[in-house]
Scaffold this active site. Structure first.
Site, PDB file in Angstrom:
ATOM      1  N   SER A 647       0.841  -1.191   0.000  1.00 51.26           N
ATOM      2  CA  SER A 647       0.000   0.000   0.000  1.00 51.26           C
ATOM      3  C   SER A 647       0.885   1.253   0.000  1.00 51.26           C
ATOM      4  O   SER A 647       1.683   1.433  -0.922  1.00 51.26           O
ATOM      5  CB  SER A 647      -0.961  -0.028   1.196  1.00 51.26           C
ATOM      6  N   ASP A 722      -8.911  -4.496  -6.530  1.00 50.86           N
ATOM      7  CA  ASP A 722      -8.568  -3.557  -5.459  1.00 50.86           C
ATOM      8  C   ASP A 722      -9.430  -2.306  -5.582  1.00 50.86           C
ATOM      9  O   ASP A 722      -9.269  -1.514  -6.511  1.00 50.86           O
ATOM     10  CB  ASP A 722      -7.081  -3.199  -5.559  1.00 50.86           C
ATOM     11  N   HIS A 755      -7.673  -5.039  -1.798  1.00 50.10           N
ATOM     12  CA  HIS A 755      -6.403  -4.464  -1.344  1.00 50.10           C
ATOM     13  C   HIS A 755      -5.622  -5.419  -0.445  1.00 50.10           C
ATOM     14  O   HIS A 755      -4.395  -5.391  -0.417  1.00 50.10           O
ATOM     15  CB  HIS A 755      -6.680  -3.153  -0.614  1.00 50.10           C
TER      16      HIS A 755
END
EC number: 3.4.14.-
Length: 793
Positions: A647, A722, A755
């Site tokens: 991330s 995502d 994610h």
């Protein structure tokens, strides 16, 4: 000059013995050693420590070593003060701190129409008369889900579904009132309340795919409230304040689903499904927001215009707090979080009063929901503390407890110093005038529980004895006589019930004895915390080394990075994770380093705000300087230093590889590559709007692809589903690399994974790919020869 030295790591003895003392010690040790050898020879007994197992990667991913915590629900049962519920296996027990301990219900009681309910979660009404259980839960976004709900009556043992006219509704959100057993819930984006008498009252009628009543849309859930709920009950449960969010003006982002939610038996299986999400990107419209207050007795709702016709355009509501049974405090920022306002509205008089407005020249206001009122019906001794609220405000570069009067006068600070209040006020004792909070007073990598006296402003430590390390959290009972104390590390976590009135009272809730037993048979790395100083700035770091570390060997180093604004990775928490696996497993035996660079939290606001409007610059520089420090250590293989992150950590990994030359390898998972492609609320908080910071956005994106060609190799992974950091980011990166004729990278794509990359066994797959790849890069030890092999050298 830096604070790190071999002495800090215990590699050089600093004893101060004189020569005569040394000779005596040597003779004594020789005698002891001779006797020990004689004893072992005679007894023929081996006292060598038992062989320990290595950490298994599958056990790490499947969270075998995750500590347990009891879910404690505070209730008001039969008028008994400070009772609570705890789950023991299939039983939910009702307890009080001293005597009562009885079963409220068993999982076997949850039977509807002769069918045993396989529930996903449960919650109990405050009066303990009903248990709400969810079934058939499906994830919506990070914090939200859809589910069907059943109500279990603890007195009659009846089970009924939550819905109307015998329809079984799929519900987005359900929450109990603070008294009794009223239940608010959201169905088809409209807000309903199930009253104490069992009747259902509908409060809104305009819910659509774009209009949310009492429920967050994607951006409010992910970046503002970290919750699916925008519902706030009044203390007497007679009113509900809620937000109406309208995202009809937000552009739609589309992404395909290749395997998820597709039925192979249907003709359209041959075509992928298109997912659509209202996702505001920087400079694009945000959801419009309105505050309503519904009176459940009159079934009337009022819309309060709190932010029209003023400079604070496009507000972002951060918090709503009931001051009493008729007044509400609302805190909101402007779009880029540089100004914050608190307004008080009287729901009966329909009046609005501005309590506070302030703006920052540099930096931003973080999202926080910490404001709290002095308890209602408090002693007259503390009457002066009732006409205002308590919150966390900045003071001399750090965040501290303050009392903010409603009349607009200056705040009264309860704490001060070069440390942060991280959570508070957690509880305000209306009898003794004590305000409880968590803080970094002892050390920025720890969290301890304290209270400050409103009478003297003296601070008293509860868990901080000046010596023991610890990272704590807590939750107080509604009346405040008891609290659950959670110890999160650095040792094995535990959980206890403690009393604010009796310091000697302690009831153990969880010891994690099973986890301790499991850990006793495995090899874990050694963990050290320290501080590193360069360019007159000091940074916290955490280093993990192989248990059999040998200063005469050469070890690869892997940096694990996150680095997002206000975040913290270097904290004294218990963790047996992927980094522990790489440091301890005999195939790898890496030195794994984590450094919290500029922009991260709890090191002063100037340290945090230094990255404002130019994300990636200082964060990558700090990782590079730390990387050079470790690369220069005599026991480090300077040619095999890598970095990885997920991330924001994936972004920081790429930015560091782009700008710093110490790292030869890197792994970026679900990375941001261009801040113009990420969501508006998060990005604009730190970067402003694109039209006001064009140069900052340009420099912060991953763009110098020629630099990547100088690396030995790097790896990128992303899930195509995502919803947070879109797959689009990695596709932009791939396009730039292709145009630059850069071929020294590998990529893994995970179909339909969000994610977290977990769909269809992807959790195991991603970590096996990461471990295999980094083993090839930094070197894997051949068990037959003990020699480290490198694939790409």
């Amino acid at each position: 000059m830096n604070d790190f030295s071999f002495e800090d790591k215990g590699l050089i003895s600093r004893s101060g013995f004189g020569s005569r003392h040394v000779r005596r010690v040597v003779k004594a040790l020789a005698l002891i050693f001779s006797l020990l050898i004689l004893y072992l020879t005679i007894s023929n007994v081996s006292d060598s420590p038992p062989k320990r197992d290595s950490l298994s990667l599958d056990d790490i991913v499947l969270q075998k070593y995750k500590p347990s915590y009891k879910q404690v629900n505070w209730i008001d049962s039969q008028g008994l003060k400070d009772t609570f519920l705890v789950k023991y296996g299939d039983l939910i027990n009702i307890q009080d701190p001293y005597n009562l301990n009885k079963t409220l219900f068993s999982v076997s009681d949850l039977v509807y129409n002769g069918i045993q309910l396989d529930y996903d979660s449960y919650s109990i009404s405050f009066d303990a008369k009903y248990v709400l259980v969810s079934v058939n839960k499906s994830q919506r976004w990070r914090h939200s889900s859809f589910a069907q709900y059943y109500l279990y009556n603890t007195e009659t043992k009846d089970v009924n579904m939550l819905g109307q006219d015998n329809e079984h509704w799929t519900i987005s959100l359900a929450e109990w009132s603070p008294t009794g057993h009223q239940l608010s819930f959201v169905y088809n984006n409209d807000l309903y309340v199930r009253k104490n008498d069992g009747n259902v009252q509908r409060l809104t009628y305009d819910g659509t795919v774009d209009v949310f009543n009492g429920l967050t849309d994607w951006i409010y859930e992910e970046e503002v409230l970290s919750s699916p709920s925008t519902i706030w009950w009044s203390p007497d449960s007679d009113k509900i304040a809620f937000l109406k969010l309208n995202e009809s003006e937000i552009p739609t982002y589309h992404y395909p689903l290749y395997t998820a939610e597709l039925d192979p038996s249907l003709p359209e299986f041959d075509y992928n499904k298109d997912m659509a999400i209202k996702y505001p990107k920087p400079g694009n419209p945000n959801p419009s927001v309105s505050l309503f207050v519904a009176d459940l007795n009159s079934n009337a709702s009022s819309n309060f215009s709190l932010w029209h016709n003023e400079p604070l355009a496009e507000p972002v509501v951060q918090n709503v707090l009931w001051v009493n049974t008729s007044s509400v405090l609302v805190q909101f920022t402007n779009r880029n979080s540089t100004c914050i306002t608190a307004r008080l509205l009287d729901t009966e008089l329909k009046s609005i009063h501005t309590v506070k407005t302030e703006c920052l020249e540099e930096g931003w206001y973080e999202v926080q929901q910490s404001a709290k009122m002095f308890p209602l019906n408090n002693s007259l001794v503390w009457e002066n503390w009732s006409d205002g609220y308590f919150d966390i405000l900045a003071l001399d570069d750090y965040n501290h407890l303050a009392f903010i009067p409603f009349n607009g006068s200056s705040p009264i600070y309860l704490t001060s110093g070069a440390w942060d209040v991280t959570d508070g006020p957690i509880h305000i004792d209306g009898d003794f005038g004590n305000v409880y909070f968590l803080a970094t007073l002892k050390d920025s990598t720890e969290r301890h529980l304290y209270y400050v006296s409103l009478d003297t402003l003296e601070i008293y430590g509860i868990t901080d004895n000046g010596e023991d390390e610890g990272y704590y959290s807590t939750s107080f009972s509604p009346f405040g006589d008891f609290y659950v104390l959670n110890y999160h590390g650095p040792d094995v976590p535990w959980q206890e019930l403690r009393s604010t009135k009796d310091k000697d009272y302690c009831l153990s809730l969880e010891t994690n004895s099973r986890l301790k037993q499991q850990l006793s048979s495995i090899t874990l790395p050694s963990v050290e915390y320290g501080k590193l100083t360069f360019n007159d700035t000091t940074f916290n770091f955490m280093e993990r080394r192989p248990r059999n570390f040998d200063v005469n060997k050469k070890y690869p180093v892997l940096f694990f990075a996150y680095g997002g604004p206000g975040s913290q990775q270097v904290a004294k928490l218990f963790r047996v994770d992927f980094q522990a696996y790489l440091a301890s497993h005999p195939d790898f035996e890496f030195i794994v380093v984590t450094l919290d660079g500029r922009g991260t939290g709890f090191n002063g606001n100037a340290f945090r705000y230094s990255v404002s409007r130019h994300l990636g610059e200082w964060e990558s520089y700090d990782q590079g300087q730390a990387g050079k420090f470790w690369a220069d250590l005599p026991f480090v293989d300077e040619n095999h230093v890598g970095i990885w992150g997920w991330s924001y950590g994936g972004y920081l990994t790429l930015k560091t590889l782009e700008t710093q030359d110490v790292f030869s390898y890197g792994m970026a998972v679900a990375p941001v590559t261009d801040w113009r492609l990420y969501d508006s609320v998060y990005t604009e908080r730190y970067m402003d709007l694109p039209q006001y910071n064009k140069e900052g956005y340009k420099n912060s994106q991953i763009h110098d692809y020629e630099k990547f060609k100088q690396l030995k190799r790097f790896f990128v992974a992303h899930g195509t589903g995502d919803d947070n950091v879109h797959f689009q980011h990695s596709m932009h990166l791939m396009d730039g690399l292709n145009l630059a004729n850069c071929y020294n990278y590998d990529m893994a794509v995970f179909p339909d994974s969000a994610h977290s990359i977990s769909y269809h066994n992807a959790s195991l797959s991603i970590y096996h790919r990461l471990s295999e790849w980094i083993g090839d890069a930094l070197g894997r030890i051949d068990p037959s020869t003990g020699v480290r092999q490198h694939r790409w050298d």
